[in-house]
Design a protein around this motif. Sequence first.
Motif, mmCIF file in Angstrom:
data_model
loop_
_atom_site.group_PDB
_atom_site.id
_atom_site.type_symbol
_atom_site.label_atom_id
_atom_site.label_comp_id
_atom_site.label_asym_id
_atom_site.label_seq_id
_atom_site.Cartn_x
_atom_site.Cartn_y
_atom_site.Cartn_z
ATOM 1 N N ASP A 140 0.840 -1.201 0.000
ATOM 2 C CA ASP A 140 0.000 0.000 0.000
ATOM 3 C C ASP A 140 0.877 1.255 0.000
ATOM 4 O O ASP A 140 0.544 2.259 0.613
ATOM 5 C CB ASP A 140 -0.954 0.003 1.196
ATOM 6 N N HIS A 141 2.008 1.172 -0.700
ATOM 7 C CA HIS A 141 2.932 2.305 -0.704
ATOM 8 C C HIS A 141 2.365 3.471 -1.513
ATOM 9 O O HIS A 141 1.487 3.309 -2.364
ATOM 10 C CB HIS A 141 4.298 1.892 -1.247
ATOM 11 N N GLN A 142 2.903 4.652 -1.239
ATOM 12 C CA GLN A 142 2.459 5.876 -1.894
ATOM 13 C C GLN A 142 3.141 6.038 -3.257
ATOM 14 O O GLN A 142 4.186 5.433 -3.524
ATOM 15 C CB GLN A 142 2.800 7.078 -1.006
ATOM 16 N N PRO A 143 2.561 6.877 -4.142
ATOM 17 C CA PRO A 143 3.141 7.056 -5.482
ATOM 18 C C PRO A 143 4.596 7.544 -5.461
ATOM 19 O O PRO A 143 5.359 7.227 -6.376
ATOM 20 C CB PRO A 143 2.215 8.098 -6.126
ATOM 21 N N ASP A 144 4.972 8.300 -4.437
ATOM 22 C CA ASP A 144 6.344 8.829 -4.371
ATOM 23 C C ASP A 144 7.252 7.986 -3.475
ATOM 24 O O ASP A 144 8.305 8.458 -3.028
ATOM 25 C CB ASP A 144 6.334 10.274 -3.889
ATOM 26 N N GLU A 364 -4.166 9.888 7.213
ATOM 27 C CA GLU A 364 -2.899 10.614 7.342
ATOM 28 C C GLU A 364 -1.879 9.795 8.129
ATOM 29 O O GLU A 364 -0.691 9.745 7.772
ATOM 30 C CB GLU A 364 -3.145 11.951 8.034
ATOM 31 N N MET A 365 -2.335 9.161 9.201
ATOM 32 C CA MET A 365 -1.419 8.364 10.017
ATOM 33 C C MET A 365 -0.887 7.171 9.224
ATOM 34 O O MET A 365 0.332 6.923 9.192
ATOM 35 C CB MET A 365 -2.123 7.892 11.289
ATOM 36 N N TYR A 366 -1.782 6.435 8.563
ATOM 37 C CA TYR A 366 -1.329 5.257 7.815
ATOM 38 C C TYR A 366 -0.495 5.655 6.597
ATOM 39 O O TYR A 366 0.372 4.886 6.156
ATOM 40 C CB TYR A 366 -2.518 4.395 7.396
ATOM 41 N N ARG A 367 -0.742 6.835 6.054
ATOM 42 C CA ARG A 367 0.103 7.294 4.949
ATOM 43 C C ARG A 367 1.543 7.431 5.412
ATOM 44 O O ARG A 367 2.477 6.957 4.751
ATOM 45 C CB ARG A 367 -0.396 8.628 4.387
ATOM 46 N N MET A 369 2.976 5.938 7.973
ATOM 47 C CA MET A 369 3.516 4.620 8.307
ATOM 48 C C MET A 369 3.855 3.803 7.064
ATOM 49 O O MET A 369 4.761 2.970 7.089
ATOM 50 C CB MET A 369 2.517 3.854 9.177
ATOM 51 N N SER A 370 3.138 4.036 5.979
ATOM 52 C CA SER A 370 3.321 3.214 4.781
ATOM 53 C C SER A 370 4.736 3.336 4.208
ATOM 54 O O SER A 370 5.226 2.405 3.560
ATOM 55 C CB SER A 370 2.287 3.582 3.716
ATOM 56 N N TYR A 371 5.401 4.465 4.412
ATOM 57 C CA TYR A 371 6.765 4.625 3.890
ATOM 58 C C TYR A 371 7.766 3.730 4.608
ATOM 59 O O TYR A 371 8.845 3.433 4.071
ATOM 60 C CB TYR A 371 7.208 6.083 4.028
ATOM 61 N N PHE A 372 7.414 3.272 5.797
ATOM 62 C CA PHE A 372 8.343 2.505 6.636
ATOM 63 C C PHE A 372 7.889 1.068 6.816
ATOM 64 O O PHE A 372 8.533 0.298 7.534
ATOM 65 C CB PHE A 372 8.496 3.219 7.988
ATOM 66 N N ASP A 373 6.804 0.719 6.149
ATOM 67 C CA ASP A 373 6.228 -0.620 6.253
ATOM 68 C C ASP A 373 7.118 -1.614 5.521
ATOM 69 O O ASP A 373 7.371 -1.471 4.314
ATOM 70 C CB ASP A 373 4.815 -0.606 5.655
ATOM 71 N N ILE A 374 7.615 -2.601 6.246
ATOM 72 C CA ILE A 374 8.486 -3.614 5.650
ATOM 73 C C ILE A 374 7.790 -4.323 4.490
ATOM 74 O O ILE A 374 8.439 -4.712 3.505
ATOM 75 C CB ILE A 374 8.938 -4.622 6.729
ATOM 76 N N LYS A 375 6.483 -4.458 4.568
ATOM 77 C CA LYS A 375 5.724 -5.051 3.459
ATOM 78 C C LYS A 375 5.964 -4.278 2.161
ATOM 79 O O LYS A 375 6.066 -4.874 1.078
ATOM 80 C CB LYS A 375 4.240 -5.050 3.818
ATOM 81 N N ASN A 376 6.055 -2.951 2.268
ATOM 82 C CA ASN A 376 6.236 -2.135 1.072
ATOM 83 C C ASN A 376 7.669 -2.111 0.572
ATOM 84 O O ASN A 376 7.920 -1.856 -0.608
ATOM 85 C CB ASN A 376 5.746 -0.710 1.347
ATOM 86 N N LEU A 377 8.620 -2.361 1.458
ATOM 87 C CA LEU A 377 10.022 -2.426 1.053
ATOM 88 C C LEU A 377 10.426 -3.810 0.554
ATOM 89 O O LEU A 377 11.459 -3.959 -0.111
ATOM 90 C CB LEU A 377 10.917 -2.036 2.234
ATOM 91 N N ALA A 378 9.620 -4.815 0.862
ATOM 92 C CA ALA A 378 10.033 -6.212 0.664
ATOM 93 C C ALA A 378 10.426 -6.528 -0.774
ATOM 94 O O ALA A 378 11.377 -7.276 -1.015
ATOM 95 C CB ALA A 378 8.911 -7.146 1.124
ATOM 96 N N ARG A 379 9.705 -5.979 -1.737
ATOM 97 C CA ARG A 379 9.972 -6.355 -3.128
ATOM 98 C C ARG A 379 11.264 -5.731 -3.671
ATOM 99 O O ARG A 379 11.699 -6.089 -4.763
ATOM 100 C CB ARG A 379 8.780 -5.987 -4.001
ATOM 101 N N TRP A 380 11.888 -4.827 -2.897
ATOM 102 C CA TRP A 380 13.197 -4.307 -3.296
ATOM 103 C C TRP A 380 14.347 -5.198 -2.843
ATOM 104 O O TRP A 380 15.488 -4.984 -3.244
ATOM 105 C CB TRP A 380 13.391 -2.906 -2.711
ATOM 106 N N VAL A 381 14.075 -6.174 -2.009
ATOM 107 C CA VAL A 381 15.134 -7.067 -1.523
ATOM 108 C C VAL A 381 15.604 -7.953 -2.678
ATOM 109 O O VAL A 381 14.790 -8.564 -3.372
ATOM 110 C CB VAL A 381 14.640 -7.932 -0.356
ATOM 111 N N GLU A 382 16.911 -8.012 -2.863
ATOM 112 C CA GLU A 382 17.475 -8.802 -3.968
ATOM 113 C C GLU A 382 18.315 -9.982 -3.498
ATOM 114 O O GLU A 382 18.661 -10.847 -4.310
ATOM 115 C CB GLU A 382 18.328 -7.906 -4.869
ATOM 116 N N CYS A 383 18.655 -10.038 -2.219
ATOM 117 C CA CYS A 383 19.519 -11.115 -1.735
ATOM 118 C C CYS A 383 18.679 -12.219 -1.084
ATOM 119 O O CYS A 383 17.512 -12.007 -0.742
ATOM 120 C CB CYS A 383 20.537 -10.566 -0.744
#
Length: 443
Positions: A140-144, A364-367, A369-383
Amino acid sequence: MKRIFSSVLLAAGVSLAAAQVQVSVHPDNQWVWHAPETPVVRIVAKDAALKAVSAEITLVVTTDTQTPVCELAQSVRIAAGDSAVLTFKPSVTVPGIYKCRVMADGADVLDFPFQQYAGTAKASHFNIAFEPENIVSLPDHQPDFEAFWNEARRELAQVEPHYEMTELKEKSSRFKRFYLVRMLSLGGDTIQAYLTIPTKASKPHRSSYLGEQAQGKLYPVHIVYMGYDSGVWDLDTGDNGWIQLLVSVRGQALNKPTNKYGDWIRHGLQSPQTYYYRGAYMDCVRAIDFVCTLPEADKSRIYAEGGSQGGAFTTAAAALDHRLAAVAPYITFMSDFPDYFRIVDWPARPIFEQQHALGLSDGEMYRTMSYFDIKNLARWVECPVFLGIGLQDPTCPPHTNLSGYNLMNVAKRLTVYPRHGHHVDYSHWNAAVIDWFDHYRRE
C-alpha cells in the motif's frame, strides 16, 4: 488414556464446572499445514478433582483478526484419574494464521504455555497456520515511495561519516580486537556500534559450500541490528573467523544517553519526512558503508541479521542497499501496519495516542507509516532471505512477518517455531543462520 475421535460425543452423567477440567494441546504437524492437508487439533482433557467429570469441550477458531471461522464441540465423560484425547478438524481452507480457544461448559480453560525471552509465558489461545507462505497482504505504498527513499539515500551520501574506531582492550582477546565505533549518519546524528575484527591468530571462517578461490583470504562480515529498546551485549571474541558489527541506531542502545526522540515509535508521526524511522533506516545503511571501508572485510560476503525491530532493520537494509549477500531477519517488526494494529495492543496504542494528540486522520497516520512498512520495502530485496517466526508471537504476529516475506522474489527459507512467542529457538537458529550465510556470496 481414552481416545475420542467423533466430532460430537454425547456422554451420560452430570456435567461439572469447567474449573474441574484441565486441558492441554499438542502440536500435530508443528501446527503448520499445507494443502491438501487438513488441519487437526488434539486436545487432552483430564479431571482436576480426582473424580469422574463430564463436560462439553469446544474448540473456537477465528482468524488472527478475530473473524469467526468455526466452533466444534465434543461431550466427554472422564473417569477419575483418567484423561481423554479429543481430535478436532477445523474447517480451515484459506491461507492464514488462526487463533484457537478451548472452552469447557462455555468457559475458557486453556492456559497455553509458550516460550518467551524471559521464560515461559501463558495465553488463553494458541495459533495454527494454514498455507503460511500463501498469505497475501498487498503493498500500500504511496506514489512517491521510491522517490522518497532515493532522496533519503542521497542525503545520507552527502553526510561525511567521520568514522572513529576506539579499541576496548579489556574486551579484546587473542583472536579478536574489540572496538567502539562512532560515525555520523543522516541529519548529522552520531550513531555507535561494537565491532570485532579477527587478529592474525584467527583464520577466516570457511564455508563448506563455496570454493577456496571464492572465499579468498579476507573475513566475512556479520552485521547484527538490535531490537526495540534492546540492551547492549558483548560480541563473541572467540576464534570464529568473522568480522562482527553490533549496530545501535539513533537514540537507542549505545546512543540512549543522548536520545532526543523520546518514544521512538511515535516520534515525528506527522510526516514521513520527520518520522523517526527515516533516520533509523538510514543508520542501517550507514553501518554497511562502514564495514565496506574495513580492509580486512570480504565485500562479497557481508551478511545481516536481527530480531524484532532488528528484523525490520535487516529487511530494510537489504531493500535499500544491495551490498548484502544474504540476510536473516526474525520475528520482524514494522510490517503490515493496517493488519498489525488490528491484532496487537503494542505498538498500536502509543501510535494511536500520538495520532490523536496530533489531530491526524487514520488516512494521514497510515500514509506516514506506509513509507516505513516492511511489506512495502520487501519487493526491493534482492539477496537471499532466511526468516524465522514464533507462531505464538503476541508482539510481531506471524501474519505480519509473512506479509513482506511472501512478496519477496528471491531465494528464501521460512522456519516456524510452533511453541515460541516473540522469540526463536536460538539453539537451532544461530547455527542455521550461519549455514544460510555460508551458501551465498555477492557477485
